[in-house]
Design a protein around this motif. Structure first.
Motif, PDB file in Angstrom:
ATOM      1  N   VAL A 128       0.715  14.228  34.020  1.00  0.00           N
ATOM      2  CA  VAL A 128       1.865  13.366  34.720  1.00  0.00           C
ATOM      3  C   VAL A 128       2.136  13.553  36.007  1.00  0.00           C
ATOM      4  O   VAL A 128       2.384  12.726  36.937  1.00  0.00           O
ATOM      5  N   ALA A 129       2.224  14.769  36.346  1.00  0.00           N
ATOM      6  CA  ALA A 129       2.641  15.326  37.625  1.00  0.00           C
ATOM      7  C   ALA A 129       1.413  15.240  38.704  1.00  0.00           C
ATOM      8  O   ALA A 129       1.707  14.823  39.982  1.00  0.00           O
ATOM      9  N   ASN A 130       0.259  15.624  38.102  1.00  0.00           N
ATOM     10  CA  ASN A 130      -0.730  15.823  39.123  1.00  0.00           C
ATOM     11  C   ASN A 130      -1.690  14.400  39.291  1.00  0.00           C
ATOM     12  O   ASN A 130      -2.524  14.270  40.367  1.00  0.00           O
ATOM     13  N   HIS A 131      -1.629  13.780  38.481  1.00  0.00           N
ATOM     14  CA  HIS A 131      -2.537  12.540  38.484  1.00  0.00           C
ATOM     15  C   HIS A 131      -1.847  11.016  38.766  1.00  0.00           C
ATOM     16  O   HIS A 131      -2.474  10.059  39.127  1.00  0.00           O
ATOM     17  N   PHE A 132      -0.586  10.783  37.926  1.00  0.00           N
ATOM     18  CA  PHE A 132      -0.024   9.777  37.862  1.00  0.00           C
ATOM     19  C   PHE A 132       1.372   9.645  38.777  1.00  0.00           C
ATOM     20  O   PHE A 132       1.631   8.580  39.303  1.00  0.00           O
ATOM     21  N   SER A 133       2.036  10.780  38.909  1.00  0.00           N
ATOM     22  CA  SER A 133       3.211  10.301  39.628  1.00  0.00           C
ATOM     23  C   SER A 133       3.040  10.405  41.132  1.00  0.00           C
ATOM     24  O   SER A 133       1.952  11.355  41.608  1.00  0.00           O
ATOM     25  N   LYS A 134       3.500   9.681  41.905  1.00  0.00           N
ATOM     26  CA  LYS A 134       3.544   9.374  43.226  1.00  0.00           C
ATOM     27  C   LYS A 134       4.030  10.649  44.030  1.00  0.00           C
ATOM     28  O   LYS A 134       3.578  11.120  44.854  1.00  0.00           O
ATOM     29  N   ASP A 135       5.323  11.116  43.636  1.00  0.00           N
ATOM     30  CA  ASP A 135       5.806  12.339  44.365  1.00  0.00           C
ATOM     31  C   ASP A 135       6.645  12.721  43.286  1.00  0.00           C
ATOM     32  O   ASP A 135       6.580  12.282  42.000  1.00  0.00           O
ATOM     33  N   ILE A 136       7.608  13.595  43.772  1.00  0.00           N
ATOM     34  CA  ILE A 136       8.411  14.386  42.768  1.00  0.00           C
ATOM     35  C   ILE A 136       9.692  13.593  42.326  1.00  0.00           C
ATOM     36  O   ILE A 136       9.812  13.673  41.107  1.00  0.00           O
ATOM     37  N   SER A 137       9.993  12.655  43.125  1.00  0.00           N
ATOM     38  CA  SER A 137      11.026  11.560  42.671  1.00  0.00           C
ATOM     39  C   SER A 137      10.405  10.851  41.388  1.00  0.00           C
ATOM     40  O   SER A 137      11.338  10.292  40.403  1.00  0.00           O
ATOM     41  N   ASP A 138       9.237  10.383  41.587  1.00  0.00           N
ATOM     42  CA  ASP A 138       8.539   9.515  40.633  1.00  0.00           C
ATOM     43  C   ASP A 138       8.277  10.472  39.293  1.00  0.00           C
ATOM     44  O   ASP A 138       8.611   9.808  38.200  1.00  0.00           O
ATOM     45  N   PHE A 139       7.860  11.752  39.393  1.00  0.00           N
ATOM     46  CA  PHE A 139       7.790  12.547  38.286  1.00  0.00           C
ATOM     47  C   PHE A 139       9.180  12.644  37.553  1.00  0.00           C
ATOM     48  O   PHE A 139       9.252  12.502  36.354  1.00  0.00           O
ATOM     49  N   SER A 140      10.374  12.851  38.522  1.00  0.00           N
ATOM     50  CA  SER A 140      11.669  13.061  37.676  1.00  0.00           C
ATOM     51  C   SER A 140      11.879  11.747  37.055  1.00  0.00           C
ATOM     52  O   SER A 140      12.589  11.811  35.872  1.00  0.00           O
TER      53      SER A 140
END
Length: 114
Positions: free
Chosen positions: A39-51
């Protein structure tokens, strides 16, 4: 600890990353063995998206993920420190400071990416 994702894990991964069509890591060619690293390394655009993705978890799903981490079945080692801090902030606000502290202890004790 490397593991094979079960159906519940896959459902959770797909909730956090609905665009996940393939359970194989594009860079290593190996099936995902955890939920948070892809989720963090392949799909989230940035930390905000990850959160934002993590905020979609129900209390039960967050508890399940925390249990996996505490049992050593969910790897945090492949996450960058800033992503772990974002996760830790969500854990602190939703599950409490004690759980958040455990996350940091686990992350700093095990820096191996599996």
């Amino acid at each position: 600890m490397a593991r094979k994702l079960d159906e519940k894990d896959i459902d959770l991964l797909k909730k956090l990353a609905p665009e996940c069509n393939d359970l194989e890591c594009s860079s290593s060619g190996v099936n995902f063995k955890s939920i948070l690293p892809p989720v963090a390394n392949h799909f989230s655009k940035d930390i905000s998206d990850f959160s934002h993705r993590l905020e979609s978890l129900s209390e039960k799903e967050l508890e399940y993920l925390l249990d996996l981490i505490k049992d050593g079945k969910e790897s945090l080692g492949c996450l960058r420190p800033d992503y772990v801090m974002a996760f830790q902030e969500i854990v602190a606000s939703r599950a409490g400071e004690e759980h958040a502290g455990e996350i940091i202890k686990i992350y700093t004790a095990n820096d191996v990416c599996e």
